[in-house]
Design a protein around this motif. Structure first.
Motif, PDB file in Angstrom:
ATOM      1  N   PRO A 237      32.152  15.120 -15.595  1.00 57.33           N
ATOM      2  CA  PRO A 237      31.673  15.446 -17.145  1.00 57.33           C
ATOM      3  C   PRO A 237      31.112  14.299 -17.472  1.00 57.33           C
ATOM      4  O   PRO A 237      31.398  13.506 -18.400  1.00 57.33           O
ATOM      5  CB  PRO A 237      32.806  16.011 -17.840  1.00 57.33           C
ATOM      6  CG  PRO A 237      33.794  15.189 -17.178  1.00 57.33           C
ATOM      7  CD  PRO A 237      33.805  15.277 -15.911  1.00 57.33           C
ATOM      8  N   ASN A 238      29.857  13.598 -16.950  1.00 58.11           N
ATOM      9  CA  ASN A 238      29.043  12.880 -17.648  1.00 58.11           C
ATOM     10  C   ASN A 238      27.720  12.894 -18.148  1.00 58.11           C
ATOM     11  O   ASN A 238      26.784  12.128 -18.310  1.00 58.11           O
ATOM     12  CB  ASN A 238      29.017  11.280 -16.607  1.00 58.11           C
ATOM     13  CG  ASN A 238      28.336  11.725 -15.267  1.00 58.11           C
ATOM     14  OD1 ASN A 238      28.007  13.226 -14.978  1.00 58.11           O
ATOM     15  ND2 ASN A 238      28.059  10.919 -14.292  1.00 58.11           N
ATOM     16  N   PHE A 239      27.528  14.303 -18.179  1.00 61.00           N
ATOM     17  CA  PHE A 239      26.343  14.734 -18.702  1.00 61.00           C
ATOM     18  C   PHE A 239      25.068  14.215 -17.805  1.00 61.00           C
ATOM     19  O   PHE A 239      23.839  14.280 -18.589  1.00 61.00           O
ATOM     20  CB  PHE A 239      25.972  14.278 -20.415  1.00 61.00           C
ATOM     21  CG  PHE A 239      27.271  14.367 -21.040  1.00 61.00           C
ATOM     22  CD1 PHE A 239      27.465  15.901 -21.645  1.00 61.00           C
ATOM     23  CD2 PHE A 239      28.129  13.464 -21.580  1.00 61.00           C
ATOM     24  CE1 PHE A 239      28.363  16.114 -22.062  1.00 61.00           C
ATOM     25  CE2 PHE A 239      29.200  14.147 -22.109  1.00 61.00           C
ATOM     26  CZ  PHE A 239      29.571  15.207 -22.615  1.00 61.00           C
ATOM     27  N   GLU A 240      24.968  14.370 -16.689  1.00 61.98           N
ATOM     28  CA  GLU A 240      23.907  13.794 -15.981  1.00 61.98           C
ATOM     29  C   GLU A 240      23.050  14.922 -15.530  1.00 61.98           C
ATOM     30  O   GLU A 240      23.608  16.372 -15.792  1.00 61.98           O
ATOM     31  CB  GLU A 240      24.363  13.449 -14.715  1.00 61.98           C
ATOM     32  CG  GLU A 240      24.920  14.317 -13.444  1.00 61.98           C
ATOM     33  CD  GLU A 240      25.650  13.837 -12.390  1.00 61.98           C
ATOM     34  OE1 GLU A 240      25.927  14.684 -11.385  1.00 61.98           O
ATOM     35  OE2 GLU A 240      25.589  12.556 -12.231  1.00 61.98           O
ATOM     36  N   PRO A 241      21.894  15.092 -15.222  1.00 61.21           N
ATOM     37  CA  PRO A 241      21.125  16.261 -15.095  1.00 61.21           C
ATOM     38  C   PRO A 241      21.823  17.188 -13.969  1.00 61.21           C
ATOM     39  O   PRO A 241      22.424  16.892 -13.087  1.00 61.21           O
ATOM     40  CB  PRO A 241      19.854  15.766 -14.668  1.00 61.21           C
ATOM     41  CG  PRO A 241      19.626  14.510 -15.124  1.00 61.21           C
ATOM     42  CD  PRO A 241      20.933  13.675 -15.109  1.00 61.21           C
ATOM     43  N   ARG A 242      21.436  18.374 -14.309  1.00 60.31           N
ATOM     44  CA  ARG A 242      22.253  19.510 -13.630  1.00 60.31           C
ATOM     45  C   ARG A 242      21.691  19.516 -12.048  1.00 60.31           C
ATOM     46  O   ARG A 242      22.495  19.869 -11.297  1.00 60.31           O
ATOM     47  CB  ARG A 242      22.168  20.965 -14.286  1.00 60.31           C
ATOM     48  CG  ARG A 242      22.340  20.880 -15.520  1.00 60.31           C
ATOM     49  CD  ARG A 242      22.045  22.377 -16.014  1.00 60.31           C
ATOM     50  NE  ARG A 242      21.976  22.355 -17.387  1.00 60.31           N
ATOM     51  CZ  ARG A 242      21.882  23.507 -18.069  1.00 60.31           C
ATOM     52  NH1 ARG A 242      21.944  24.605 -17.544  1.00 60.31           N
ATOM     53  NH2 ARG A 242      21.658  23.586 -19.424  1.00 60.31           N
ATOM     54  N   ARG A 243      20.611  19.262 -11.786  1.00 51.81           N
ATOM     55  CA  ARG A 243      20.004  19.282 -10.395  1.00 51.81           C
ATOM     56  C   ARG A 243      18.978  17.977 -10.108  1.00 51.81           C
ATOM     57  O   ARG A 243      18.418  17.639 -11.025  1.00 51.81           O
ATOM     58  CB  ARG A 243      19.290  20.846  -9.932  1.00 51.81           C
ATOM     59  CG  ARG A 243      20.122  21.778  -9.568  1.00 51.81           C
ATOM     60  CD  ARG A 243      19.279  22.937  -9.739  1.00 51.81           C
ATOM     61  NE  ARG A 243      18.652  23.287 -10.924  1.00 51.81           N
ATOM     62  CZ  ARG A 243      19.384  23.720 -11.921  1.00 51.81           C
ATOM     63  NH1 ARG A 243      20.614  24.163 -11.542  1.00 51.81           N
ATOM     64  NH2 ARG A 243      18.794  24.168 -12.987  1.00 51.81           N
ATOM     65  N   GLY A 244      19.139  17.715  -8.960  1.00 43.62           N
ATOM     66  CA  GLY A 244      18.053  16.742  -8.410  1.00 43.62           C
ATOM     67  C   GLY A 244      17.243  17.340  -7.300  1.00 43.62           C
ATOM     68  O   GLY A 244      17.730  18.011  -6.272  1.00 43.62           O
ATOM     69  N   ALA A 245      16.015  17.753  -7.643  1.00 43.54           N
ATOM     70  CA  ALA A 245      15.213  18.447  -6.833  1.00 43.54           C
ATOM     71  C   ALA A 245      14.953  18.027  -5.402  1.00 43.54           C
ATOM     72  O   ALA A 245      14.724  18.844  -4.904  1.00 43.54           O
ATOM     73  CB  ALA A 245      13.926  18.732  -7.501  1.00 43.54           C
ATOM     74  N   ALA A 246      15.071  16.956  -5.135  1.00 41.18           N
ATOM     75  CA  ALA A 246      14.803  16.207  -3.864  1.00 41.18           C
ATOM     76  C   ALA A 246      16.044  16.358  -2.933  1.00 41.18           C
ATOM     77  O   ALA A 246      16.045  15.936  -1.747  1.00 41.18           O
ATOM     78  CB  ALA A 246      14.649  15.026  -4.014  1.00 41.18           C
ATOM     79  N   VAL A 247      17.231  16.720  -3.573  1.00 43.03           N
ATOM     80  CA  VAL A 247      18.817  16.629  -2.648  1.00 43.03           C
ATOM     81  C   VAL A 247      18.511  17.481  -1.470  1.00 43.03           C
ATOM     82  O   VAL A 247      18.942  16.908  -0.387  1.00 43.03           O
ATOM     83  CB  VAL A 247      19.970  17.378  -3.583  1.00 43.03           C
ATOM     84  CG1 VAL A 247      21.205  17.191  -2.811  1.00 43.03           C
ATOM     85  CG2 VAL A 247      20.021  16.336  -4.992  1.00 43.03           C
ATOM     86  N   PRO A 248      17.871  18.754  -1.412  1.00 40.10           N
ATOM     87  CA  PRO A 248      17.852  19.308  -0.132  1.00 40.10           C
ATOM     88  C   PRO A 248      17.194  18.583   1.076  1.00 40.10           C
ATOM     89  O   PRO A 248      17.432  18.678   2.322  1.00 40.10           O
ATOM     90  CB  PRO A 248      17.156  20.593  -0.217  1.00 40.10           C
ATOM     91  CG  PRO A 248      17.509  20.878  -1.556  1.00 40.10           C
ATOM     92  CD  PRO A 248      17.328  19.431  -2.424  1.00 40.10           C
ATOM     93  N   SER A 249      16.354  17.616   0.676  1.00 43.98           N
ATOM     94  CA  SER A 249      15.481  16.621   1.587  1.00 43.98           C
ATOM     95  C   SER A 249      16.510  15.672   2.203  1.00 43.98           C
ATOM     96  O   SER A 249      15.925  14.935   3.207  1.00 43.98           O
ATOM     97  CB  SER A 249      14.427  16.249   0.983  1.00 43.98           C
ATOM     98  OG  SER A 249      14.425  15.198  -0.071  1.00 43.98           O
ATOM     99  N   TYR A 250      17.638  15.105   1.487  1.00 43.09           N
ATOM    100  CA  TYR A 250      18.319  14.202   1.815  1.00 43.09           C
ATOM    101  C   TYR A 250      18.619  14.310   3.575  1.00 43.09           C
ATOM    102  O   TYR A 250      19.174  15.422   3.811  1.00 43.09           O
ATOM    103  CB  TYR A 250      19.683  13.739   1.169  1.00 43.09           C
ATOM    104  CG  TYR A 250      19.157  13.328  -0.399  1.00 43.09           C
ATOM    105  CD1 TYR A 250      17.933  13.315  -0.907  1.00 43.09           C
ATOM    106  CD2 TYR A 250      20.021  13.244  -1.310  1.00 43.09           C
ATOM    107  CE1 TYR A 250      17.430  12.889  -2.014  1.00 43.09           C
ATOM    108  CE2 TYR A 250      19.733  13.022  -2.578  1.00 43.09           C
ATOM    109  CZ  TYR A 250      18.436  12.811  -2.963  1.00 43.09           C
ATOM    110  OH  TYR A 250      18.133  12.633  -4.409  1.00 43.09           O
ATOM    111  N   VAL A 251      19.039  13.101   4.284  1.00 47.66           N
ATOM    112  CA  VAL A 251      19.604  13.234   5.586  1.00 47.66           C
ATOM    113  C   VAL A 251      20.579  12.116   5.691  1.00 47.66           C
ATOM    114  O   VAL A 251      20.294  11.094   5.119  1.00 47.66           O
ATOM    115  CB  VAL A 251      18.179  12.905   6.561  1.00 47.66           C
ATOM    116  CG1 VAL A 251      18.939  13.027   8.044  1.00 47.66           C
ATOM    117  CG2 VAL A 251      17.102  13.671   6.349  1.00 47.66           C
ATOM    118  N   ALA A 252      21.658  12.572   6.320  1.00 44.68           N
ATOM    119  CA  ALA A 252      22.786  11.538   6.633  1.00 44.68           C
ATOM    120  C   ALA A 252      23.187  11.598   7.923  1.00 44.68           C
ATOM    121  O   ALA A 252      23.152  12.548   8.937  1.00 44.68           O
ATOM    122  CB  ALA A 252      23.791  11.942   5.682  1.00 44.68           C
ATOM    123  N   CYS A 253      23.849  10.272   8.388  1.00 49.21           N
ATOM    124  CA  CYS A 253      24.453  10.439   9.629  1.00 49.21           C
ATOM    125  C   CYS A 253      25.801  10.886   9.569  1.00 49.21           C
ATOM    126  O   CYS A 253      26.476  11.101   8.345  1.00 49.21           O
ATOM    127  CB  CYS A 253      24.805   8.749  10.077  1.00 49.21           C
ATOM    128  SG  CYS A 253      23.284   7.888  10.462  1.00 49.21           S
TER     129      CYS A 253
END
Length: 474
Positions: A237-253
């Motif tokens: 609960p730190n009042f950050e925006p609810r969504r980041g539109a670019a999240v589905p494009s992130y890639v991780a090892c």
């Protein structure tokens, strides 16, 4: 009829029942809904040349002209508006208290499956059940996640605009559309004193069967929904925006604690191939299609993780976006945009994929016209959306900050040195050297680049040149 409003808008999306709602609105004497008046690819309805004596070309040049025409009609006129319609009029509509707002919603899973069936069958409206076409479709989890993100982002935009302007809307759920009392209540909201005795009986529900009968891989639906934290239960609960539109494009090892935040039209293939080699897996062994929930889970499981992005010289990126998104588009929204650019903006681009007669001169002329379009588009002067592939990289970087600001910003020309150094920071001393993936473009950038193109790109992306310290490409 008391004219409580000057015009109205139905905010909806594809496969939410908006055609049926429009049909019932039009049954009231004095109420007229004029279809998708601000669809970027047609005006009102497909295959129509004009609406209220305004052509598609005229509306593209000045979309507010159509708003004026709607206000001037006898009775009360309105239209349906989807999230990807003309962006230049959205603020005008939302801020105008004399515009009545109707918000139509539907369970996004139902609307997604309905959209898939309509695409498979080519049947978008049903008036005769004897002509009904049926199809079982395959559920695509990542595609559905993107569908939900777009719908909810737009709903939040609408909600906030109404909140800050002190307005309210008439909300209609898909299940309410066959409720005669609700339809009569909607008319009263619009200031109409009349009532209907019955609803429109021409249009029929197209897919009344259970979801399990419409999806061939129904088991995958539950798996996809399990990854979506729609109630944000895992939030801090730190009042950050609810969504980041670019999240589905992130890639991780999967093994190494590295998270890549791609810039659209950047060197994604070069970077992701290196990440796969670092993890000793095939490319599909990397982790894609994050939601906020699964991204948090990955971070918790990979202590000491590092996130990074890669910026590209604006000239190279602009050329890549032009070639990969527009010239190479064989289907989907970018093919539609290419057709729109040819038809309305008179861009000298091939109708289809570039053929054998497409040479250096043709490519340069098309690219210069594209740059002129991007300049106008990013200034909010076109009817086409501002796409992630050609927005400035500094703007995209601000979007990253909503949820996962990159620890390191690399430059494409420095990847050979800095990707192995990044791997060393997470304890990997065996990192391979990245191998540059050559672009598959019909004409190379080197063949057309000159001072004019450099000046045009610098004019469009001034912020990127300043923010990332770029100079002329050559």
């Amino acid at each position: 009829m008391t004219k409580a409003f000057d015009y109205f808008v139905v905010f909806a999306e594809m496969r939410t029942g908006s055609n049926f709602l429009e049909a019932n609105i039009n049954r009231f004497d004095g109420l007229s809904c004029h279809g998708e008046a601000f669809n970027p690819y047609f005006i009102g309805y497909p295959n129509k040349d004009a609406l209220l004596d305004i052509t598609l070309e005229q509306r593209t040049e000045d979309p507010h002209r159509l708003i004026t025409a709607l206000k001037a009609t006898e009775g009360l006129s309105g239209f349906r508006f989807f999230h990807d319609h003309e962006p230049r009029v959205l603020e005008t509509i939302l801020s105008d208290p004399r515009c009545a707002k109707i918000v139509l919603t539907r369970n996004p899973l139902d609307s997604y499956v309905s959209w898939k069936i309509a695409r498979a069958t080519g049947q978008w409206k049903l008036t005769d059940v004897r002509r009904r076409k049926d199809s079982k479709v395959r559920f695509d989890g990542p595609e559905f996640k993107q569908h939900v993100e777009e719908l909810q982002d737009f709903q939040v935009t609408l909600m906030r605009a109404l909140q800050v302007s002190g307005q309210t809307a008439f909300y209609v759920a898909y299940e309410d559309l066959h409720d005669l009392d609700v339809m009569n209540g909607l008319a009263r909201f619009l200031g109409h004193a009349g009532t209907l005795d019955a609803l429109d009986d021409k249009m029929k529900r197209q897919n009344p069967s259970p979801l399990s009968d419409k999806v061939s891989n129904f088991g995958d639906v539950s798996l996809a929904l399990a990854d979506m934290d729609r109630f944000n239960l895992t939030r801090t609960p730190n009042f950050e925006p609810r969504r980041g539109a670019a999240v589905p494009s992130y890639v991780a090892c999967a093994v190494a604690p590295l998270l890549y935040l791609p810039m659209r039209s950047g060197p994604q293939e070069t970077v992701t191939q290196w990440m796969a080699a670092l993890d000793h897996v095939a490319h599909d062994g990397l982790i894609h299609d994050f939601s906020q929930k699964t991204l948090r889970q990955w971070k918790k499981a990979h202590k000491g993780h590092r996130s990074f992005t890669v910026v590209r010289h604006p000239v190279v990126r602009a050329h890549a976006a032009f070639c990969d998104c527009l010239l190479a588009a064989e289907e989907g929204v970018y093919k539609k945009i290419r057709r729109m650019l040819r038809r309305i903006y008179k861009m000298p681009m091939p109708r289809d994929l570039p053929g054998p007669d497409y040479g250096v001169e043709e490519h340069r002329a098309a690219f210069v016209a594209y740059l002129e379009f991007v300049k106008a588009n990013l200034a909010g002067q076109t009817s086409i959306r501002q796409d992630a592939h050609w927005v400035s990289q500094s703007t995209a970087m601000q979007g990253f900050a909503d949820l996962a600001l990159p620890d390191m910003i690399l430059r494409e020309e420095e990847l050979v040195s800095y990707l192995p150094a990044l791997a060393m920071q997470v304890g990997r001393l065996d990192a391979p050297d990245p191998e540059e993936v050559a672009p598959r473009h019909p004409v190379s950038l080197e063949a057309i680049y000159d001072e004019e193109i450099e000046r045009m790109v610098q004019d469009i992306y001034k912020r990127d040149y300043i923010a990332f310290g770029y100079d002329s490409w050559k």
